[in-house]
Every structure is written in C-alpha cells, then in structure tokens.
Design a protein around this motif. Structure first.
Motif, mmCIF file in Angstrom:
data_model
loop_
_atom_site.group_PDB
_atom_site.id
_atom_site.type_symbol
_atom_site.label_atom_id
_atom_site.label_comp_id
_atom_site.label_asym_id
_atom_site.label_seq_id
_atom_site.Cartn_x
_atom_site.Cartn_y
_atom_site.Cartn_z
ATOM 1 N N THR A 1 33.497 16.668 -69.527
ATOM 2 C CA THR A 1 33.762 15.217 -69.533
ATOM 3 C C THR A 1 33.253 14.660 -68.209
ATOM 4 O OG1 THR A 1 36.003 15.657 -68.740
ATOM 5 C CG2 THR A 1 35.805 15.040 -71.053
ATOM 6 N N TYR B 1 44.912 11.032 -65.292
ATOM 7 C CA TYR B 1 45.484 12.195 -65.967
ATOM 8 C C TYR B 1 46.978 12.331 -65.675
ATOM 9 C CZ TYR B 1 40.562 13.360 -66.543
ATOM 10 O OH TYR B 1 39.223 13.322 -66.858
ATOM 11 N N PRO C 1 42.456 15.525 -74.996
ATOM 12 C CA PRO C 1 43.832 15.134 -75.326
ATOM 13 C C PRO C 1 44.773 16.325 -75.537
ATOM 14 C CG PRO C 1 42.259 13.880 -76.627
ATOM 15 C CD PRO C 1 41.473 14.922 -75.908
ATOM 16 N N ASP D 1 51.154 25.077 -65.544
ATOM 17 C CA ASP D 1 49.695 25.006 -65.662
ATOM 18 C C ASP D 1 49.112 26.384 -65.996
ATOM 19 O OD1 ASP D 1 48.356 22.568 -65.437
ATOM 20 O OD2 ASP D 1 48.623 22.468 -63.263
ATOM 21 N N ILE E 1 53.439 20.786 -61.834
ATOM 22 C CA ILE E 1 51.997 20.990 -61.642
ATOM 23 C C ILE E 1 51.561 20.311 -60.351
ATOM 24 C CG2 ILE E 1 51.504 21.054 -64.138
ATOM 25 C CD1 ILE E 1 50.137 18.121 -63.100
ATOM 26 N N VAL E 2 50.514 20.832 -59.757
ATOM 27 C CA VAL E 2 49.837 20.147 -58.659
ATOM 28 C C VAL E 2 48.473 19.769 -59.221
ATOM 29 C CG1 VAL E 2 48.942 20.343 -56.323
ATOM 30 C CG2 VAL E 2 51.061 21.551 -56.952
ATOM 31 N N GLN E 3 48.221 18.464 -59.323
ATOM 32 C CA GLN E 3 46.974 18.016 -59.936
ATOM 33 C C GLN E 3 45.771 18.456 -59.100
ATOM 34 O OE1 GLN E 3 46.847 16.671 -62.921
ATOM 35 N NE2 GLN E 3 44.630 16.453 -62.907
ATOM 36 N N GLY F 1 37.953 12.518 -76.994
ATOM 37 C CA GLY F 1 38.740 12.660 -78.221
ATOM 38 C C GLY F 1 38.711 14.052 -78.816
ATOM 39 N N ILE G 1 46.942 17.731 -72.405
ATOM 40 C CA ILE G 1 48.266 17.166 -72.083
ATOM 41 C C ILE G 1 49.326 17.685 -73.068
ATOM 42 C CG2 ILE G 1 49.571 14.981 -71.965
ATOM 43 C CD1 ILE G 1 47.117 13.825 -70.493
ATOM 44 N N LYS H 1 50.214 12.086 -68.122
ATOM 45 C CA LYS H 1 51.190 13.179 -68.244
ATOM 46 C C LYS H 1 52.612 12.624 -68.153
ATOM 47 C CE LYS H 1 47.973 16.647 -66.522
ATOM 48 N NZ LYS H 1 47.532 17.599 -65.509
ATOM 49 N N PHE I 1 48.301 28.682 -63.828
ATOM 50 C CA PHE I 1 47.226 29.006 -62.871
ATOM 51 C C PHE I 1 47.614 30.118 -61.901
ATOM 52 C CE2 PHE I 1 45.524 24.326 -62.970
ATOM 53 C CZ PHE I 1 45.053 24.532 -64.257
HETATM 54 N N1 LIG Z 1 46.792 20.748 -62.368
HETATM 55 C C1 LIG Z 1 45.768 20.530 -63.214
HETATM 56 N N2 LIG Z 1 44.673 19.894 -62.771
HETATM 57 C C2 LIG Z 1 43.637 19.690 -63.651
HETATM 58 C C3 LIG Z 1 43.738 20.108 -65.008
HETATM 59 C C4 LIG Z 1 44.904 20.780 -65.423
HETATM 60 O O1 LIG Z 1 45.059 21.215 -66.601
HETATM 61 N N3 LIG Z 1 45.907 20.960 -64.500
HETATM 62 N N4 LIG Z 1 42.722 19.782 -65.932
HETATM 63 C C5 LIG Z 1 41.730 18.779 -65.569
HETATM 64 C C6 LIG Z 1 42.154 17.341 -65.773
HETATM 65 N N5 LIG Z 1 43.055 17.070 -66.892
HETATM 66 C C7 LIG Z 1 44.370 17.318 -66.734
HETATM 67 O O2 LIG Z 1 44.903 17.450 -65.700
HETATM 68 C C8 LIG Z 1 42.608 16.390 -68.066
HETATM 69 C C9 LIG Z 1 41.283 16.170 -68.316
HETATM 70 C C10 LIG Z 1 40.886 15.407 -69.437
HETATM 71 C C11 LIG Z 1 41.827 14.885 -70.299
HETATM 72 C C12 LIG Z 1 41.475 14.008 -71.445
HETATM 73 O O3 LIG Z 1 42.323 13.647 -72.227
HETATM 74 N N6 LIG Z 1 40.221 13.586 -71.560
HETATM 75 C C13 LIG Z 1 39.850 12.629 -72.556
HETATM 76 C C14 LIG Z 1 39.117 11.487 -71.896
HETATM 77 C C15 LIG Z 1 39.974 10.747 -70.945
HETATM 78 C C16 LIG Z 1 39.208 9.647 -70.230
HETATM 79 O O4 LIG Z 1 38.856 8.669 -70.884
HETATM 80 O O5 LIG Z 1 38.966 9.795 -68.998
HETATM 81 C C17 LIG Z 1 38.958 13.261 -73.594
HETATM 82 O O6 LIG Z 1 38.266 14.241 -73.289
HETATM 83 O O7 LIG Z 1 38.971 12.754 -74.712
HETATM 84 C C18 LIG Z 1 43.151 15.131 -70.064
HETATM 85 C C19 LIG Z 1 43.544 15.873 -68.961
HETATM 86 C C20 LIG Z 1 41.371 18.949 -64.084
HETATM 87 N N7 LIG Z 1 42.529 19.024 -63.256
#
Ligand SMILES: Nc1nc2c(c(=O)[nH]1)N[C@@H](CN(C=O)c1ccc(C(=O)N[C@@H](CCC(=O)O)C(=O)O)cc1)CN2
Length: 293
Positions: free
Chosen positions: A234, A48, A273, A119, A94-96, A269, A276, A52, A121
C-alpha cells in the motif's frame, strides 16, 4: 476471477468478536482492553492507530491511546512499556511502527511482555509460531490466512511464492504457509531483493503473496493463468485529482494481472482491513488468556 473482499471479511470477523464481547459483558465479565502507543505525527500511522481505537469502541473493547512527540527518548518509551506490562486493566498493547530512528525498535519490541504482545512481534511469539505452539500471530499474515480460509481456497500441495522478507509480513507468511495445517501445507519459495529472476519464480506459483512496497512490481507476464494473488503493498502515490493529494497503489499491476487470476485482492480494500480485525482477535484471545493460560 473472484475479488477477495477484505473489507467485507474484516467486518464479518469484527461482528463475530462484537457478539462474543456482548456475551462476556452480559455475564458481567471483563471486556478486552487494547492500548496503543503512537510516537510522532506520521499521517499513515495516525490513521491506522485512530482506526484501531475506533474499532475497539465499535466492537465493545476498552482502549487507551498513549501519544508521544517524536522527540520522546527510548528510556521514556521503555518506562511506559513497563507500566503497560504491569497494568492489569490492559490485556494487550501495541507500539505503532515505524518508530523514529533514534529509538531501537528491537529493544522496544523485546520490552513488551509476550503475553500482552498482541502484534505478535516479540521473539517469544515468533519462536512459538515457528515451533507450532500457541502464539499471537502477526495481524497481516493472520488476516491473509483468514481470507484463504473464508474463501475456501485450497492450499495443500500448492506452490506459494512469497515476495518480501520483512519481520511483519513476508517471513512469518512464508513459515505459516509451509506449516502442516490449513491454510498451509504449501511448498514455499521466499523471494527478496537479492533474488535473481523474480519472474522465473512467480511464473511457477499457484499462490503469490507480495509485500515489498514497490507499486506495480508484479505484471501480467509474471503470473500464470489461474493463480491466487495476494497484494499487501500500500504505497501512497501522488494524485492531484484527489482531495487527499494521493492514492494507494499495491505491488501488483491490478488491471493487467486480475484477468489471469482465479482470486485476487484489491488495493485498497484487500489485506489492509484484515490487519485491524486480526489485532482485535489477538486482543480477545489475550483477555481470555487463550495463548499463555
Ligand atoms: N505495531 C504495528 N505497526 C504496524 C503494523 C502492525 O500490524 N502493527 N502494520 C502496518 C500498518 N497497519 C497497522 O498498523 C495497517 C496498514 C494498512 C491498513 C489498511 O486498512 N489499509 C487499507 C487502506 C487504508 C488507507 O486508505 O490508508 C487497505 O489496504 O485497504 C490497516 C493497518 C505498519 N505498522
């Protein structure tokens, strides 16, 4: 049934942002800069954050990636956040999540300057969202609003059932769908692990938004004809036939549910997506000082 194409919608939003950044550049303005802090080596989190940073590059943003081993102390992390809060080059960061257990996630989030909390949050941004004041909206709920808007799905007066009450998705989603704005003006039911008879609620829903991370939880018998179904789940499930060794499964049993829906998101999908794209949108808003002036 119409498939809500999150990939296409995300690309459209990113192209709109890229055009705005090009215009800022052409006028000699400062391009938006996003910093991302990543702790540890979780495969999903690395993917992720990598996406980004790559997206920043593609749309013309500046970016920085700050990585720590999962042995980093809370104090070290808090010091870095202080530094990022004060760094004038960085518009937002952001902090993931998730963070390792020895780090207090709430403390980390509260250390972020709300003006740079792209984020959405930080409790200040959450409170402002609830009060209907300008705020950074968390990316996943904001992405779902974009899908509803861009596919022109009617929400006024509809019954929206949100399943899952996380701070990142379910809780803000339930608030946003009840707000007096489009897309919103819904009657909202928020279901969670202690809800008795989940199917009783989902069967009455015009719009179902599910974010619990339980593959296949929502089955055809739980959905009424013509419902709009948004799947945020997911979960990686083992799949030996794939090179990666896994595939993604949503919270909805797509094959049985899709024929009953007016609109449905696929996994992958769908919603993912957009997460981000909306982070980029928040970073652009931060650089334009749109939220806090
Ligand atoms: N600081 C943050 N941490 C987390 C967030 C966030 O918004 N800020 N959200 C989730 C993880 N996340 C982004 O960080 C995120 C999750 C999923 C996708 C995405 O595009 N998923 C695709 C599949 C991707 C794959 O193949 O693995 C889809 O659903 O089509 C993007 C971002 C938790 N942490």
């Amino acid at each position: 049934m119409t498939l809500l194409d999150g990939k296409k919608t995300s690309e459209a939003i990113q192209n709109e942002i890229a055009a705005e950044v090009a215009a800022i550049k052409a006028k000699g303005g400062k391009v938006p800069h996003l910093a991302a802090v990543l702790v540890g080596n979780d495969g999903g989190s690395i993917t992720y954050v990598t996406n980004k940073v790559a997206t920043c590059e593609r749309i013309g943003f500046g970016s920085s990636l700050i990585r720590y081993e999962d042995t980093v102390t809370e104090e070290e992390l808090l010091n870095k956040i202080k530094e990022l809060n004060e760094d004038e080059e960085v518009d937002g960061f952001i902090v993931q999540l998730p963070l390792p257990r020895h780090i207090d996630t709430e403390k980390v989030i509260e250390a972020i300057d709300p003006k740079k909390d792209v984020d959405g949050f930080h409790p200040t941004n959450v409170g402002r969202m609830v009060a209907g004041l300008p705020a950074y909206l968390p990316a996943t709920p904001a992405g779902i609003l974009q899908l509803l808007m861009r596919y022109e799905i009617e929400t006024k007066g509809k019954h929206c059932v949100v399943i899952g009450r996380s701070n990142i998705v379910g809780t803000p989603m339930s608030i946003l769908m009840s707000k007096s704005a489009y897309p919103g003006n819904c009657t909202v039911t928020l279901c969670h692990r202690h809800t008795t008879d989940l199917a009783y609620h989902t069967r009455q829903a015009d719009i179902i938004i599910v974010a619990v991370g339980q593959p296949g939880l929502i089955t055809a018998d739980m959905v009424r004809e013509g419902a709009v179904v948004i799947d945020v789940g997911t979960t990686r499930v083992p799949d030996a036939s794939r090179k990666s060794g896994f595939r993604l499964r949503g919270d909805v049993d797509f094959d049985s549910v899709a024929p009953k829906c007016s609109y449905i998101t696929p996994v992958p999908g769908g919603v993912g997506p957009l997460t981000i794209a909306m982070l980029m949108m928040n970073t652009l808003r931060a650089s334009k000082k749109e939220v806090y002036g």
